[in-house]
Design a protein around this motif. Sequence first.
Motif, PDB file in Angstrom:
ATOM      1  N   THR A  11       5.343  21.007   9.118  1.00 26.19           N
ATOM      2  CA  THR A  11       5.591  21.587  10.452  1.00 26.19           C
ATOM      3  C   THR A  11       6.190  20.567  11.430  1.00 26.19           C
ATOM      4  OG1 THR A  11       3.302  21.102  11.072  1.00 26.19           O
ATOM      5  CG2 THR A  11       3.748  23.311  10.195  1.00 26.19           C
ATOM      6  N   GLY A  12       6.324  19.314  10.990  1.00 22.68           N
ATOM      7  CA  GLY A  12       6.918  18.283  11.846  1.00 22.68           C
ATOM      8  C   GLY A  12       7.134  17.023  11.029  1.00 22.68           C
ATOM      9  N   ILE A  13       8.088  16.170  11.449  1.00 20.33           N
ATOM     10  CA  ILE A  13       8.343  14.976  10.629  1.00 20.33           C
ATOM     11  C   ILE A  13       7.380  13.835  10.965  1.00 20.33           C
ATOM     12  CG2 ILE A  13      10.781  15.482  10.165  1.00 20.33           C
ATOM     13  CD1 ILE A  13      11.500  13.333  12.227  1.00 20.33           C
ATOM     14  N   LYS A  14       6.667  13.945  12.092  1.00 17.44           N
ATOM     15  CA  LYS A  14       5.749  12.857  12.468  1.00 17.44           C
ATOM     16  C   LYS A  14       4.386  13.052  11.812  1.00 17.44           C
ATOM     17  CE  LYS A  14       8.103  11.787  16.771  1.00 17.44           C
ATOM     18  NZ  LYS A  14       7.993  11.643  18.237  1.00 17.44           N
ATOM     19  N   GLU A  15       3.563  12.013  11.928  1.00 14.66           N
ATOM     20  CA  GLU A  15       2.237  12.003  11.307  1.00 14.66           C
ATOM     21  C   GLU A  15       1.297  13.001  11.985  1.00 14.66           C
ATOM     22  OE1 GLU A  15       2.589  10.346  14.813  1.00 14.66           O
ATOM     23  OE2 GLU A  15       3.524   9.235  13.173  1.00 14.66           O
ATOM     24  N   ASN A  16       0.215  13.372  11.274  1.00 16.35           N
ATOM     25  CA  ASN A  16      -0.812  14.236  11.868  1.00 16.35           C
ATOM     26  C   ASN A  16      -1.757  13.399  12.729  1.00 16.35           C
ATOM     27  OD1 ASN A  16      -2.824  13.085  10.123  1.00 16.35           O
ATOM     28  ND2 ASN A  16      -2.204  14.491   8.485  1.00 16.35           N
ATOM     29  N   GLU A  17      -2.699  14.059  13.365  1.00 15.18           N
ATOM     30  CA  GLU A  17      -3.548  13.350  14.342  1.00 15.18           C
ATOM     31  C   GLU A  17      -4.444  12.294  13.720  1.00 15.18           C
ATOM     32  OE1 GLU A  17      -7.056  16.791  14.600  1.00 15.18           O
ATOM     33  OE2 GLU A  17      -5.634  16.546  16.255  1.00 15.18           O
ATOM     34  N   LYS A  18      -4.729  12.413  12.400  1.00 12.80           N
ATOM     35  CA  LYS A  18      -5.540  11.372  11.737  1.00 12.80           C
ATOM     36  C   LYS A  18      -4.850  10.018  11.797  1.00 12.80           C
ATOM     37  CE  LYS A  18      -5.719  13.461   7.733  1.00 12.80           C
ATOM     38  NZ  LYS A  18      -5.961  13.538   6.279  1.00 12.80           N
ATOM     39  N   ALA A  65       0.856  -1.185   0.000  1.00  7.45           N
ATOM     40  CA  ALA A  65       0.000   0.000   0.000  1.00  7.45           C
ATOM     41  C   ALA A  65       0.889   1.230   0.000  1.00  7.45           C
ATOM     42  CB  ALA A  65      -0.908   0.008   1.220  1.00  7.45           C
ATOM     43  N   ILE A  66       0.413   2.270  -0.684  1.00  4.48           N
ATOM     44  CA  ILE A  66       1.077   3.573  -0.628  1.00  4.48           C
ATOM     45  C   ILE A  66       0.104   4.539   0.039  1.00  4.48           C
ATOM     46  CG2 ILE A  66       2.096   5.472  -1.941  1.00  4.48           C
ATOM     47  CD1 ILE A  66       2.597   3.432  -4.236  1.00  4.48           C
ATOM     48  N   ILE A  67       0.488   5.018   1.227  1.00  6.30           N
ATOM     49  CA  ILE A  67      -0.309   6.063   1.880  1.00  6.30           C
ATOM     50  C   ILE A  67       0.176   7.379   1.292  1.00  6.30           C
ATOM     51  CG2 ILE A  67      -0.940   7.153   4.064  1.00  6.30           C
ATOM     52  CD1 ILE A  67      -0.286   4.436   5.441  1.00  6.30           C
ATOM     53  N   ASP A  68      -0.646   7.937   0.424  1.00  8.01           N
ATOM     54  CA  ASP A  68      -0.241   9.121  -0.335  1.00  8.01           C
ATOM     55  C   ASP A  68      -0.423  10.378   0.516  1.00  8.01           C
ATOM     56  OD1 ASP A  68       0.092  10.973  -2.716  1.00  8.01           O
ATOM     57  OD2 ASP A  68       0.025   9.069  -3.791  1.00  8.01           O
ATOM     58  N   ASP A  69      -0.332  11.530  -0.119  1.00 12.34           N
ATOM     59  CA  ASP A  69      -0.423  12.833   0.543  1.00 12.34           C
ATOM     60  C   ASP A  69      -1.632  12.884   1.481  1.00 12.34           C
ATOM     61  OD1 ASP A  69      -0.353  15.497   1.175  1.00 12.34           O
ATOM     62  OD2 ASP A  69      -0.663  16.231  -0.862  1.00 12.34           O
ATOM     63  N   GLY A  70      -1.419  13.368   2.697  1.00 12.37           N
ATOM     64  CA  GLY A  70      -2.522  13.497   3.658  1.00 12.37           C
ATOM     65  C   GLY A  70      -2.199  12.951   5.041  1.00 12.37           C
ATOM     66  N   TRP A  71      -1.006  12.355   5.226  1.00 12.25           N
ATOM     67  CA  TRP A  71      -0.659  11.775   6.538  1.00 12.25           C
ATOM     68  C   TRP A  71       0.255  12.684   7.365  1.00 12.25           C
ATOM     69  CZ3 TRP A  71       4.371  10.873   8.095  1.00 12.25           C
ATOM     70  CH2 TRP A  71       5.364  10.951   7.092  1.00 12.25           C
ATOM     71  N   GLN A  72       0.825  13.725   6.738  1.00 17.36           N
ATOM     72  CA  GLN A  72       1.860  14.512   7.407  1.00 17.36           C
ATOM     73  C   GLN A  72       1.300  15.669   8.231  1.00 17.36           C
ATOM     74  OE1 GLN A  72       3.768  14.785   3.456  1.00 17.36           O
ATOM     75  NE2 GLN A  72       5.723  14.686   4.537  1.00 17.36           N
ATOM     76  N   SER A  73       2.160  16.215   9.096  1.00 15.28           N
ATOM     77  CA  SER A  73       1.815  17.400   9.897  1.00 15.28           C
ATOM     78  C   SER A  73       2.179  18.641   9.100  1.00 15.28           C
ATOM     79  CB  SER A  73       2.599  17.395  11.215  1.00 15.28           C
ATOM     80  OG  SER A  73       2.240  16.268  11.982  1.00 15.28           O
TER      81      SER A  73
END
Length: 785
Positions: free
Chosen positions: A272-279, A235-243
């Motif tokens: 704004t950060g290298i980790k994932e967003n809250e989703k 699977a490729i989790i595309d644009d939308g996972w980042q902060s």
Amino acid sequence: MTIKPAVRIAESKLIVKNRTILTGVPENVIATSGTASGPVEGVFLGAVFDEVNSRHVVPIGTLRDVRFMSCFRFKLWWMAQKMGDQGKDIPLETQFLLVETKEGSHLDSTEENQIVYTVFLPLIEGSFRAVLQGNQNDQLELCLESGDADTKASSFTHSVFVHAGTDPFSTITEAIRAVKLHLKTFRQRHEKKLPGIIDYFGWCTWDAFYQDVTQEGVEAGLESLASGGTPPKFAIIDDGWQSVGGDPQEEGNSSSSADQTETKQQPLLRLTGIKENEKFQKKDDPTVGIKNIVKIAKEKHGLSYVYVWHAITGYWGGIRPGVEEMEGYGSKIRYPMISKGVVDNEPGWKTDAIAVQGLGLVNPKNVYKFYNELHSYLAAAGIDGVKVDVQCILETLGAGLGGRVELTRQYHQALDASVSRNFPDNGIIACMSHNTDALYCSKQTAVVRASDDFYPRDPVSHTIHIAAVAYNSVFLGEFMQPDWDMFHSLHPAAEYHASARAISGGPLYVSDAPGRHNYELLKKLVLPDGSILRARLPARPTRDCLFTDPARDGVSLLKIWNMNKYTGVLGVYNCQGAAWNSAARKNTFHQTKIESLSGHVKGCDVHLIMEASMDPDWTGDCAVYCHQTGELIILPYNAAMPVSLKVLEHEIFTLTPIKLLAPGFSFAPLGLINMYNSGGAIEGLKYEVNDGANLSELDVGYGGDSSGLGGVRVENCSNELVGKVCMEIKGCGNFGAYSSAKPRKCTVGSSEVEFDYQSSTGLVKFSLENLPEEGQKVHVIEVEL
């Protein structure tokens, strides 16, 4: 007697194998022999200018009355193909040019009388990058740019490499190899490790969710595909996972805010950060982060690989300066300077959000630190690779940093090092990356997106997409395995796209929304264990299609060839009716006069079909299986089979060289005939001939045609064993083969199986109902004749 070089400049002409390609070559254009770059006959062209500058344009000769195919950038990010027969037809931003001489025939075996193919490769020289373009006087121009007003030069010796030969495909490979030995900055496709995803079926979140992707959405998509018997393995989790976030308004300078208001632009988002967003954080334990969905994908849904998307600069707007967590990267807002050729081809750049609002560019000195911290975080969460997007933006940001070539090289060296360290399977896909600045410094990346996106809601795009991926692969396939992009399995053009992906040789993945699948179609691509039948090379247009224009000329079909171990595969597509419009500077429909186009298929259309033959004395006869109709046709050497298709129609042909075991006994395996690339299932093939067989008792109706191609099939009335065909077959489904005589028996493993034999065509069929048993990779099949 002096031996003249195969490629040379003499009397103001560029002469290739005694044929004139360019006339009126100016005196300031200089040629340097390519022999220092290996055993290839070719020349490097350069030019000397009166003054130092950061951009130069010089004519290198007049081009007329020869057919050409160019790969040029119609957008900053992407190439497409353009054909013509005079210099003025060559577009701006041409990065690859293949020219065919008028004289000669590809059927003639003496070199003096053969068609000669000349390849022009504009290169990187020092801090400058070269492209070709035509002008109104039919002159071929060389354009050299550094992308930085302070990076200047006046003398160039190795800006274009020119090589020629009588086989277009090997001529291109030889030319790229010579350039590699000269530049020493990149590696060719066959020297790179292909990531594991390439042999499995996958799913990408982009067209399913766009930036609204969530953990729940990812799981729903994986569940939905597996429930129909086509389980994805990556699977490729595309644009939308980042902060990400926009610039704080009070910090934005007034002029840029005014620009935004004027163009009614949304604020450009920056990392704004290298980790994932809250989703992508676990609700009851946010510290688990993206690791949560990776664990679910692998442990619950059986995935082998999970990739995530990021831009080469972090995000579309780069990295936001002034964010505490990101301070160590030294990000600074820079405004793109787009080269003239790109702006002329894509005028919309002037109002693009990145051009208006700028991009937060990580200091090149810190970019390895950024990639390594991002990738090591992802790798620790179980992520196996990255799709690195927006790559060509780097060429626009080189001002004050040594220019476009230098900035691109620094970023790519850092990216290569981080991928090598953090993703041992070489888990990287390059995207929006069609500039030579990047191609000529790529040592690591082995998979590259081959064209502009699959646009499910844009009807003008589908025929354009298939033509673009095929022609771009002629050039890109020398550096990396082209990826022909995701598609929707439930879509009016689904079969058109799916069949092309099946023969592309690249990764095979969909972007279906959960619950919106055509499982029947997917089962022509995917085996029940999530593996695929991948062809062995980058698929490319056939030799006779290289210079025709199957999108614009109103008469030509596009034929695309590839190879399996023991078979060839040929896709034929009607791509007419839409193309990039040089006047409108966008893709548009145009009128097609004829509803249905006709063409023909030959065995030699599969360029390397000889390599699939098991017989040094092979006559050139092929068994041809038509996927759409289920027909089996015997095609003698050089015979042509007619094909007729309407726009957006296609046909896939499996071609297998026919093996003559004994007079009247010929055989050719086809593979799993329910799959698009049926021949990809054949992993092993061996013919055994029983020397002592008494072959006198043949049916009276058989005319004795030595190749077994006579109108009436034979039976060996003595029932004596003539020979055996031993095969190893991957997967399950309907196995098919051509046999000129009805087999005595067929066995799978140790069990004899019932088979169907059509005496009119020679088609042998039987069912492989299950995958090979646990611990075995293939079915062992024997056919006795």
